[in-house]
Scaffold this motif. Structure first.
Motif, PDB file in Angstrom:
ATOM      1  N   THR A 199       0.851  -1.189   0.000  1.00  0.00           N
ATOM      2  CA  THR A 199       0.000   0.000   0.000  1.00  0.00           C
ATOM      3  C   THR A 199       0.888   1.241   0.000  1.00  0.00           C
ATOM      4  O   THR A 199       1.858   1.300   0.760  1.00  0.00           O
ATOM      5  N   ARG A 210      -7.108   4.430   1.334  1.00  0.00           N
ATOM      6  CA  ARG A 210      -8.061   4.434   0.215  1.00  0.00           C
ATOM      7  C   ARG A 210      -7.398   3.948  -1.065  1.00  0.00           C
ATOM      8  O   ARG A 210      -8.058   3.718  -2.065  1.00  0.00           O
ATOM      9  N   LYS A 211      -6.080   3.815  -1.044  1.00  0.00           N
ATOM     10  CA  LYS A 211      -5.387   3.202  -2.192  1.00  0.00           C
ATOM     11  C   LYS A 211      -4.795   1.853  -1.790  1.00  0.00           C
ATOM     12  O   LYS A 211      -3.708   1.475  -2.231  1.00  0.00           O
ATOM     13  N   ALA A 214      -2.327  -0.721  -3.776  1.00  0.00           N
ATOM     14  CA  ALA A 214      -2.072  -0.180  -5.115  1.00  0.00           C
ATOM     15  C   ALA A 214      -0.588  -0.121  -5.447  1.00  0.00           C
ATOM     16  O   ALA A 214      -0.206   0.344  -6.519  1.00  0.00           O
ATOM     17  N   ASN A 225       1.536  -3.355  -7.403  1.00  0.00           N
ATOM     18  CA  ASN A 225       0.087  -3.233  -7.299  1.00  0.00           C
ATOM     19  C   ASN A 225      -0.516  -4.645  -7.375  1.00  0.00           C
ATOM     20  O   ASN A 225      -0.288  -5.367  -8.337  1.00  0.00           O
ATOM     21  N   THR A 227      -3.931  -5.192  -6.750  1.00  0.00           N
ATOM     22  CA  THR A 227      -5.389  -5.070  -6.775  1.00  0.00           C
ATOM     23  C   THR A 227      -5.944  -5.690  -8.060  1.00  0.00           C
ATOM     24  O   THR A 227      -5.215  -5.881  -9.034  1.00  0.00           O
ATOM     25  N   HIS A 229      -7.282  -4.633 -10.577  1.00  0.00           N
ATOM     26  CA  HIS A 229      -7.447  -3.704 -11.701  1.00  0.00           C
ATOM     27  C   HIS A 229      -6.999  -4.412 -12.978  1.00  0.00           C
ATOM     28  O   HIS A 229      -6.089  -5.234 -12.949  1.00  0.00           O
ATOM     29  N   ALA A 288     -10.641  -2.994  -3.726  1.00  0.00           N
ATOM     30  CA  ALA A 288     -11.008  -2.100  -4.825  1.00  0.00           C
ATOM     31  C   ALA A 288      -9.900  -2.064  -5.865  1.00  0.00           C
ATOM     32  O   ALA A 288      -8.730  -1.931  -5.517  1.00  0.00           O
ATOM     33  N   GLN A 290      -7.292  -0.641  -8.327  1.00  0.00           N
ATOM     34  CA  GLN A 290      -6.588   0.647  -8.339  1.00  0.00           C
ATOM     35  C   GLN A 290      -5.710   0.693  -9.584  1.00  0.00           C
ATOM     36  O   GLN A 290      -4.979  -0.264  -9.852  1.00  0.00           O
TER      37      GLN A 290
END
Lengths: 292, 156
Positions: A199, A210-211, A214, A225, A227, A229, A288, A290
């Motif tokens: 993170t 909130r990231k 990522a 990263n 995540t 995505h 989430a 990112q």
């Protein structure tokens, strides 16, 4: 603004006390609950306690590992049961204070190089199991090394840091999630502390939640990263995750190295396949996406 | 025997100087393209084996052994994949780090770790015990990461 700053700066001394009444934090019982040392050993493996508290080739948990950071070098201390050089003289409340509040028995603030910002989220029964395990670590009479810091040499500033960055207390299950997803989230955030390396961090060295996951550029090694995505690990299947968490292999047959191989070898490869599946599902469905 | 031993001991350290058998003009770009394919192949064998280890592919001992032998064989090519002049100065896309040529002992040790662990993988495949094989497989995996950590660019 100025007022807020003054207030914030004034807090460190009182900070520990006022933060103590935070609602999410259950006060530790004075006598230790009965924990299961074998389960604690498994938690310690996934939480990677040994990696930072054992020097290369040194006795387990006797300290001396050098952790390089932008703030200088931290040395993981001796946490064996030695009464003088380790934590043999500690009580259960001392242990809970260290893990949940980042505070030593004599009231000093710990540096967050000790990942208590993640461990604070541990459930009470898991803390009890860890404590049971820690008490089984053979004493080693080896003095801990001093840290060699270039910044934040004074611990007093850490009180302010904690006020701004430490979100204290056991992680509560999210009622919107099923049991497996809650388990995965808990293992990722509280125990395995994947975010400590994956993170991004703000200028104070606090995680930018909130990231979450990522990617982080910080030494000793950048954590990519992870995540879901499309330009990160969005294409990974449950089998890809299982292979990574058990074997350290990537979908193209390449292998992770460095810090991550340690996380796999001593942590995610050792836990149950159910727990690996929970971690994988949280990373695929709960986190989430990112952009890189 | 002594000569052989001396030769093989001398090999890793001087690997960078190894000239290809037929002394064609060494095209750094092509050497890179070749070694890229070799590593992709190594990755493919590891991936295939991982599927057996995870029970996602039919486990036949004879196939396990074939992959292991291929890996062991390819591990012997590694000292020849990095002649001098094929580093990041000469090849734009390479992920090879200059440390391969500035720390030849370290690189030779990382190569040897791969050769030894893949030889042990062949033995484990011959033994046929999946648990032993899985442990040997993990060790080969560690040798990959161990070399990449110090001799390959990080942002992969």
């Amino acid at each position: 603004m100025l007022l807020a700053l003054v207030a914030a700066l004034a807090v460190p001394v009182a900070g520990a006390a006022s933060a103590d009444s935070a609602p999410a934090d259950s006060a530790p019982a004075v006598s230790a609950p009965a924990g299961d040392a074998a389960r604690g050993a498994e938690l310690a493996a996934l939480a990677n306690c040994a990696s930072c508290h054992t020097a290369a080739g040194g006795a387990p948990y006797a300290g001396g590992y050098a952790l390089e950071t932008p703030y200088g070098v931290f040395h993981g201390p001796n946490i064996t049961q030695d009464p003088d050089h380790g934590i043999g003289g500690w009580t259960w409340p001392d242990f809970v204070d260290a893990m949940r509040r980042g505070r030593s028995p004599d009231g000093r603030h710990y540096y967050p190089a000790f990942p208590y910002p993640s461990y604070t989220k541990l459930h009470d029964d898991d803390l009890a199991d860890l404590w049971a395990f820690v008490q089984t670590i053979a004493p080693v009479a080896q003095p801990s090394l001093d840290h060699a810091l270039t910044r934040y040499r004074r611990r007093s500033v850490l009180g302010l840091w904690k006020l701004l960055e430490l979100d204290r207390g056991a992680l509560r299950d999210d009622p919107r999630l099923d049991a497996e997803l809650n388990r995965g989230r808990y293992l990722v955030e509280a125990v395995a502390h994947c975010g400590e390396c994956h993170t991004p961090r703000n200028g104070r060295g606090g995680r930018i939640d909130r990231k979450a996951l990522a990617g982080s550029e910080l030494p000793p090694e950048p954590g990519p990263n992870i995540t879901p995505h499309e330009d990160a690990l969005g294409g990974w299947t449950a089998d890809d995750w299982e292979a990574l968490l058990d074997l350290g292999i990537l979908p193209d047959g390449d292998f992770v190295g460095g810090e991550m191989m340690g996380v796999v070898e001593h942590g995610t490869a050792v836990i149950s396949a159910e727990d690996r599946r929970a971690i994988a599902r949280w990373l695929m469905e709960g986190v989430a996406p990112q952009p890189p | 025997m002594t000569l052989l031993l001396a030769l093989s001991l001398a090999l890793p350290a001087s690997a960078g100087d190894d000239a290809p058998a037929a002394s064609i003009q060494l095209d750094a770009q092509k050497v890179y393209a070749y070694r890229h394919e070799v590593f992709e192949g190594i990755g493919a064998h590891m991936k295939a084996l991982s599927m057996m280890v995870k029970g996602e592919a039919p486990v036949r001992q004879v196939d396990m052994k074939s992959h292991a032998i291929a890996l062991q064989a390819m591990s012997t090519t590694v000292p020849h994949l990095f002649p001098k002049g094929t580093g990041p100065d000469a090849v734009k896309d390479t992920e090879a780090l200059a440390t391969i040529w500035t720390d030849p002992e370290g690189f030779a040790a990382a190569t040897k770790a791969f050769q030894d662990s893949s030889a042990a993988l062949v033995t484990a495949a011959e033994g046929g015990d999946m648990k032993v094989f899985s442990g040997a497989f993990r060790n080969v995996g560690k040798s990959c990461g161990g070399c990449h950590d110090n001799f390959r660019k990080d942002d992969h």
